[in-house]
Design a protein around this motif. Structure first.
Motif, PDB file in Angstrom:
ATOM      1  N   VAL A  11       0.851  -1.180   0.000  1.00  0.00           N
ATOM      2  CA  VAL A  11       0.000   0.000   0.000  1.00  0.00           C
ATOM      3  C   VAL A  11       0.893   1.238   0.000  1.00  0.00           C
ATOM      4  CG1 VAL A  11      -1.721   1.300   1.319  1.00  0.00           C
ATOM      5  CG2 VAL A  11      -1.799  -1.192   1.324  1.00  0.00           C
ATOM      6  N   VAL A  12       0.522   2.219  -0.824  1.00  0.00           N
ATOM      7  CA  VAL A  12       1.186   3.516  -0.790  1.00  0.00           C
ATOM      8  C   VAL A  12       0.148   4.537  -0.338  1.00  0.00           C
ATOM      9  CG1 VAL A  12       2.365   5.306  -2.113  1.00  0.00           C
ATOM     10  CG2 VAL A  12       2.804   2.888  -2.622  1.00  0.00           C
ATOM     11  N   ILE A  13       0.426   5.182   0.790  1.00  0.00           N
ATOM     12  CA  ILE A  13      -0.441   6.251   1.286  1.00  0.00           C
ATOM     13  C   ILE A  13       0.193   7.543   0.785  1.00  0.00           C
ATOM     14  CG2 ILE A  13      -1.489   7.313   3.320  1.00  0.00           C
ATOM     15  CD1 ILE A  13      -0.937   4.629   4.800  1.00  0.00           C
ATOM     16  N   ASP A  14      -0.480   8.183  -0.164  1.00  0.00           N
ATOM     17  CA  ASP A  14       0.098   9.311  -0.874  1.00  0.00           C
ATOM     18  C   ASP A  14      -0.659  10.601  -0.554  1.00  0.00           C
ATOM     19  OD1 ASP A  14       1.687  10.747  -2.609  1.00  0.00           O
ATOM     20  OD2 ASP A  14       1.065   9.682  -4.423  1.00  0.00           O
ATOM     21  N   GLU A  72      -7.866  14.854   4.647  1.00  0.00           N
ATOM     22  CA  GLU A  72      -8.819  14.545   3.572  1.00  0.00           C
ATOM     23  C   GLU A  72      -8.182  14.450   2.192  1.00  0.00           C
ATOM     24  OE1 GLU A  72      -9.186  19.127   3.628  1.00  0.00           O
ATOM     25  OE2 GLU A  72      -8.545  17.557   4.993  1.00  0.00           O
ATOM     26  N   HIS A  73      -6.935  14.846   2.038  1.00  0.00           N
ATOM     27  CA  HIS A  73      -6.294  14.837   0.723  1.00  0.00           C
ATOM     28  C   HIS A  73      -5.562  13.535   0.421  1.00  0.00           C
ATOM     29  CE1 HIS A  73      -7.369  18.974   0.304  1.00  0.00           C
ATOM     30  NE2 HIS A  73      -6.735  19.294   1.414  1.00  0.00           N
ATOM     31  N   ILE A  74      -5.474  12.650   1.390  1.00  0.00           N
ATOM     32  CA  ILE A  74      -4.753  11.393   1.221  1.00  0.00           C
ATOM     33  C   ILE A  74      -5.379  10.554   0.115  1.00  0.00           C
ATOM     34  CG2 ILE A  74      -4.363   9.136   2.339  1.00  0.00           C
ATOM     35  CD1 ILE A  74      -3.908  10.602   4.938  1.00  0.00           C
ATOM     36  N   THR A  75      -4.503   9.913  -0.674  1.00  0.00           N
ATOM     37  CA  THR A  75      -4.973   8.896  -1.607  1.00  0.00           C
ATOM     38  C   THR A  75      -4.271   7.589  -1.240  1.00  0.00           C
ATOM     39  OG1 THR A  75      -3.295   9.559  -3.206  1.00  0.00           O
ATOM     40  CG2 THR A  75      -5.502  10.425  -3.548  1.00  0.00           C
ATOM     41  N   ILE A  76      -4.969   6.501  -1.486  1.00  0.00           N
ATOM     42  CA  ILE A  76      -4.455   5.168  -1.178  1.00  0.00           C
ATOM     43  C   ILE A  76      -4.243   4.431  -2.499  1.00  0.00           C
ATOM     44  CG2 ILE A  76      -4.951   2.965  -0.018  1.00  0.00           C
ATOM     45  CD1 ILE A  76      -4.789   5.224   1.995  1.00  0.00           C
ATOM     46  N   ASN A  77      -3.039   3.924  -2.704  1.00  0.00           N
ATOM     47  CA  ASN A  77      -2.739   3.123  -3.891  1.00  0.00           C
ATOM     48  C   ASN A  77      -2.454   1.700  -3.436  1.00  0.00           C
ATOM     49  OD1 ASN A  77      -2.806   5.411  -5.635  1.00  0.00           O
ATOM     50  ND2 ASN A  77      -0.752   5.935  -4.976  1.00  0.00           N
ATOM     51  N   MET A  78      -3.239   0.755  -3.935  1.00  0.00           N
ATOM     52  CA  MET A  78      -3.027  -0.657  -3.631  1.00  0.00           C
ATOM     53  C   MET A  78      -2.144  -1.230  -4.743  1.00  0.00           C
ATOM     54  SD  MET A  78      -4.834  -0.581  -0.973  1.00  0.00           S
ATOM     55  CE  MET A  78      -5.281  -2.131  -0.274  1.00  0.00           C
TER      56      MET A  78
END
Length: 141
Positions: A11-14, A72-78
């Motif tokens: 997981v990348v928490i971006d 609230e701006h976080i995106t999650i990349n699996m």
């Protein structure tokens, strides 16, 4: 240019607000995981100027949507097989337990230490949560 190796699975928490990665690291208790965790602080971002990123190796069983309360701006990349298989923006959960704490000294959670801190989303547009016990407002600005 700083180069952090790619992930085969994880997981990348971006798009974490610059300086916010450690709060998320501690909240998710990543120190307890037996896997590689990379924290990139103050990475250049066209959209944000600077941002933090957390890369976690291996499958995760944590509800990452709760992170929307913190930022609230976080995106999650699996990541699976070296590719992004899912990219999602976070939505604010209706209720959260033990993510944020009630600041009201008269709240039952201040007296009864073992009680969970439970909040309900009362205003999605303004990102306002209220304590389920005392109605104290929590607003992350």
């Amino acid at each position: 240019m700083l180069n952090i190796g790619g992930l085969n699975e994880g997981v990348v928490i971006d798009h974490i607000k610059a300086g916010g990665a450690m709060e998320i690291y501690h909240y998710l208790e990543l120190e307890k995981l037996d896997c590689s965790v990379a924290i990139i602080k103050n990475a250049k971002s066209n959209k944000m100027g600077k941002k933090d990123i957390i890369k976690i190796e291996g499958p995760l069983t944590i509800d990452l949507d709760l992170l929307g309360v913190l930022d609230e701006h976080i995106t999650i990349n699996m990541i699976k097989d070296d590719k992004i298989v899912e990219k999602r923006a976070l939505t604010l959960p209706e209720t959260v337990t033990n993510v944020i704490k009630c600041k009201n000294p008269r709240c039952i959670t201040s007296i009864e230490q073992e009680l969970p801190h439970r909040f309900k989303l009362t205003d999605r547009d303004r990102r306002i949560y209220r304590c389920m016990y005392c109605e104290q407002k929590f607003n992350r600005k």
